[in-house]
Design a protein around this motif. Structure first.
Motif, short mmCIF file in Angstrom:
data_model
loop_
_atom_site.label_atom_id
_atom_site.label_comp_id
_atom_site.label_asym_id
_atom_site.label_seq_id
_atom_site.Cartn_x
_atom_site.Cartn_y
_atom_site.Cartn_z
N GLU A 180 31.52 16.82 11.81
CA GLU A 180 31.18 16.88 10.38
C GLU A 180 30.12 17.93 10.08
OE1 GLU A 180 32.20 12.36 8.93
OE2 GLU A 180 30.13 13.05 8.83
N GLY A 181 30.34 18.63 8.95
CA GLY A 181 29.47 19.77 8.66
C GLY A 181 28.37 19.53 7.64
N GLU A 182 28.41 18.41 6.91
CA GLU A 182 27.46 18.26 5.80
C GLU A 182 26.01 18.37 6.27
OE1 GLU A 182 30.09 16.35 6.21
OE2 GLU A 182 31.19 16.19 4.31
N ARG A 183 25.64 17.50 7.22
CA ARG A 183 24.23 17.47 7.63
C ARG A 183 23.80 18.75 8.33
NH1 ARG A 183 24.08 11.21 9.43
NH2 ARG A 183 22.90 10.47 7.65
N PRO A 184 24.57 19.25 9.33
CA PRO A 184 24.11 20.48 9.99
C PRO A 184 23.99 21.68 9.07
CG PRO A 184 26.12 19.60 11.04
CD PRO A 184 25.73 18.64 9.98
N VAL A 185 24.92 21.81 8.10
CA VAL A 185 24.84 22.99 7.22
C VAL A 185 23.61 22.87 6.32
CG1 VAL A 185 25.97 24.26 5.34
CG2 VAL A 185 27.32 23.51 7.29
N LEU A 186 23.35 21.66 5.81
CA LEU A 186 22.17 21.48 4.96
C LEU A 186 20.90 21.80 5.75
CD1 LEU A 186 20.97 20.66 2.24
CD2 LEU A 186 20.87 18.31 3.05
N GLU A 187 20.82 21.29 6.97
CA GLU A 187 19.62 21.53 7.78
C GLU A 187 19.46 23.02 8.10
OE1 GLU A 187 19.12 18.73 11.04
OE2 GLU A 187 17.43 19.91 11.81
N LEU A 188 20.58 23.68 8.37
CA LEU A 188 20.51 25.12 8.66
C LEU A 188 19.98 25.88 7.45
CD1 LEU A 188 21.27 27.60 10.46
CD2 LEU A 188 23.52 27.53 9.39
N LEU A 189 20.56 25.59 6.26
CA LEU A 189 20.14 26.34 5.07
C LEU A 189 18.69 26.02 4.71
CD1 LEU A 189 23.38 26.10 2.87
CD2 LEU A 189 22.70 27.94 4.41
N ASP A 190 18.31 24.74 4.87
CA ASP A 190 16.91 24.36 4.60
C ASP A 190 15.96 25.16 5.50
OD1 ASP A 190 17.48 22.52 2.66
OD2 ASP A 190 17.20 20.74 3.93
N LYS A 191 16.33 25.24 6.78
CA LYS A 191 15.43 25.90 7.74
C LYS A 191 15.40 27.41 7.51
CE LYS A 191 14.71 22.55 11.19
NZ LYS A 191 15.20 21.75 12.29
N LEU A 192 16.54 27.98 7.16
CA LEU A 192 16.56 29.42 6.88
C LEU A 192 15.69 29.71 5.66
CD1 LEU A 192 20.35 30.29 7.35
CD2 LEU A 192 18.46 31.09 8.78
N ASP A 193 15.81 28.85 4.67
CA ASP A 193 15.06 29.01 3.43
C ASP A 193 13.55 28.94 3.69
OD1 ASP A 193 14.93 29.35 0.73
OD2 ASP A 193 14.96 27.20 0.27
N ALA A 194 13.19 27.98 4.57
CA ALA A 194 11.77 27.77 4.85
C ALA A 194 11.29 28.68 6.00
CB ALA A 194 11.54 26.31 5.20
N LYS A 195 12.20 29.54 6.46
CA LYS A 195 11.90 30.46 7.59
C LYS A 195 11.40 29.71 8.81
CE LYS A 195 11.38 34.69 4.93
NZ LYS A 195 12.30 34.23 3.93
N LYS A 196 12.05 28.56 9.08
CA LYS A 196 11.69 27.76 10.25
C LYS A 196 12.65 28.04 11.39
CE LYS A 196 9.60 23.66 8.17
NZ LYS A 196 9.96 22.32 7.68
N ASN A 197 12.28 27.59 12.57
CA ASN A 197 13.14 27.77 13.75
C ASN A 197 14.43 26.96 13.59
OD1 ASN A 197 14.31 27.54 16.29
ND2 ASN A 197 12.34 27.85 17.30
N ILE A 198 15.57 27.62 13.81
CA ILE A 198 16.84 26.92 13.60
C ILE A 198 17.45 26.42 14.91
CG2 ILE A 198 17.44 28.11 11.45
CD1 ILE A 198 19.25 29.95 13.16
N GLY A 199 16.70 26.51 15.99
CA GLY A 199 17.25 26.23 17.32
C GLY A 199 17.78 24.83 17.57
N GLY A 200 17.14 23.80 16.98
CA GLY A 200 17.46 22.43 17.44
C GLY A 200 18.30 21.61 16.47
N ILE A 201 19.18 22.22 15.72
CA ILE A 201 19.94 21.46 14.70
C ILE A 201 21.10 20.69 15.36
CG2 ILE A 201 21.29 21.62 12.56
CD1 ILE A 201 19.68 24.20 11.94
N PRO A 202 21.10 19.34 15.24
CA PRO A 202 22.18 18.57 15.86
C PRO A 202 23.56 19.04 15.40
CG PRO A 202 20.48 17.11 15.00
CD PRO A 202 20.13 18.49 14.54
N SER A 203 24.52 19.02 16.31
CA SER A 203 25.93 19.41 16.11
C SER A 203 26.17 20.92 16.12
CB SER A 203 26.53 18.85 14.81
OG SER A 203 26.43 17.46 14.78
#
Ligand code: B12
Length: 443
Positions: A106-129
């Protein structure tokens, strides 16, 4: 706000994409593009996304990689994310030079977390899935939790508005559940049940959400027919009872769905009919009980199918069957049983495919993997049936629809499968489908 551009090959709405879209849209920008590389290129230039999310099945994974290459040729910094069944079942596709990350499941949670982290310029390394390329390394994050049935979002009903054929269509596709409780050997669900082991993977959505989603679509266009495309519809009898009552009251439109024959009981069929169901699809897979159960793991007897068909017929519900040919170890004699069983059942539509051991199925093995990747996996050119009958069974599959339509020709099949008229049989198969079976305008 970060921006994602989804790209797909299939020329119709994909529920998975409109679902991710509604999940991330409150905080991020979402757009969509389809098909040819030129229009995708234009869209990338116009939208300037941070991430290009490509939805891929196994049959179009070569197309998905060509889009990935195009994206990188436009701007190396654009993040290429692959999601959908193919990367879920074959995450190794991340090794392609132009892919930065893949999403499993499922893509909902990982995509949201990815976009949130990119937006906040945070490390994107540990996103589940997500599996993420980091230089020469790949970070393989474990698969994250799935959404509970009640949390599955209502789709973004506006996402596909720029495509006139979708916007004007008088049918809509719906999903009332996610997952399937069965694990047949030929289906991707076999791997999903293992990937999500320990979790109740089959989930019904909230009935209220389904109704509101349909109402949103009806507010936008004149809908005549609804197609529920759940793997199996109405698995839980209590849910079905409630759904049927609410649907009749609030929607009351003819609908189509997929059933398993065990659930095609007198009680369920009465509920479905009363709610507006006019046609169902059932998986026969093979007319040979041994192949259907021992080889394919379907666990379904002939008598359960004939009983289901009897009940459907008594309620005036049309049905169509799904079948496969060139199955592993299948002989010509067994393949004829698929033809004859369908002649006996007499469905309004027959559909059949040449068996393919897609990644995620029990049949997918290292040897198959190699053939698929080397050949770019053209689904109709490789016959995985290893018997001496393979070519004749292939011909039988091409003649199947014609013979179920024109029963008189059944007696000629043993002669026809011997003739090397492959191109003609292929055209005949397409002609029969277009002329007699293809369902037009949802009827
Ligand atoms: C409905 C359906 C169809 C419909 C499609 C109609 C439509 N407009 O969607 C029809 C009948 C046309 C169809 C045809 C085929 N189908 Co089909 N189909 C399905 C089915 C039953 C449901 C799809 C669905 O809506 N799922 C619900 C949504 C919510 O899930 P989802 O699509 O997987 O999306 C989620 C994730 O995958 C992920 N995700 C998806 N895309 C992306 C993209 C990104 C960037 C990210 C991050 C995440 C992400 O997030 C989404 C939301 O959580 C699935 C089985 C299944 N349960 O998925 C098979 C399935 C997808 N089909 C399959 C197959 C094989 C086919 C055919 C090749 C069959 C054939 N021989 O012709 C054709 C191919 C058609 C084509 N050209 O694309 C296989 C694919 C296996 C594989 N390895 O590729 C599946 C998985 C069934 C199986 N046997 O295992 N199909």
């Amino acid at each position: 706000m970060a921006k994602i551009l989804f790209v797909q090959d299939y020329p119709d709405e994909l529920i998975g994409i409109s679902s991710i879209s509604s999940y991330v849209k409150p905080r991020h920008g979402v757009s969509i593009s389809m098909g040819n590389l030129e229009s995708i290129k234009e869209k990338i230039r116009a939208e300037k996304p941070d991430v290009v999310g490509i939805s891929a099945l196994t049959i179009n994974h070569a197309w998905a990689l060509s889009v990935a290459s195009l994206v990188k040729s436009i701007d190396q910094r654009l993040i290429v994310l692959l999601g959908g069944p193919h990367p879920t079942f074959y995450p190794e596709i991340i090794h392609d030079t132009h892919v930065d990350m893949i999403c499993m499941g499922e893509g909902e949670r990982p995509v949201l977390e990815l976009l949130d982290k990119l937006d906040a310029k945070k490390n994107i390394g540990g996103i589940p899935s997500l599996w993420i390329k980091r230089g020469r390394d790949i970070v393989k994050n474990p698969v994250g939790p799935i959404l509970a049935g009640d949390d599955i979002p209502m789709r973004d009903v506006n996402l596909y508005d720029e495509f006139p054929l979708i916007k004007k269509a008088d049918t809509i596709i719906m999903g009332a559940s996610r997952g399937c409780p069965f694990h047949c050997n030929f289906c991707g669900n076999y791997a999903l049940l293992r990937m999500y082991s320990g979790i109740r993977y089959f989930r019904h959505r909230k009935i209220e959400d389904i109704m509101r989603e349909i109402e949103l679509y009806r507010g936008k266009r004149a809908i005549r027919v609804i197609k529920f495309q759940d793997d199996i519809f109405g698995v839980d009898p209590k849910w079905l009872e409630e759904f049927a009552a609410v649907y009749k009251k609030r929607v009351n439109l003819p609908f189509y769905c997929m059933l398993r024959c065990e659930y095609t009981t007198e009680k369920n069929v009465r509920l479905l009919k009363d709610a507006g169901c006019f046609r169902v699809g059932i998986g026969v897979e093979s007319g040979d009980e041994g192949i259907r159960n021992a080889t394919l793991g379907k666990n379904l007897k002939d008598t359960t199918i004939t009983q289901a068909v009897k009940i459907l017929r008594s309620h005036g519900i049309k049905f169509h069957t799904f079948n496969m040919f060139c199955l592993p170890g299948e002989t010509l004699r067994e393949a004829y049983k698929t033809v004859d069983f369908n002649l006996q059942l007499n469905p309004s539509v027959v559909w059949s495919a040449i068996f393919q051991p897609y990644p995620g199925t029990k049949f997918f093995s290292d040897s198959v993997k190699q053939t698929m990747l080397d050949s770019k996996f053209d689904r109709f050119n490789i016959n995985y049936n290893e018997t001496a009958d393979a070519r004749k069974i292939w011909r039988l599959q091409k003649l199947f629809m014609f013979v179920t339509k024109f029963r008189f020709f059944r007696f000629l099949l043993p002669v026809l499968v011997e003739l090397n008229l492959d191109n003609f049989y292929d055209s005949l198969s397409k002609w029969t489908w277009d002329r007699f079976y293809k369902i037009k305008n949802g009827e």
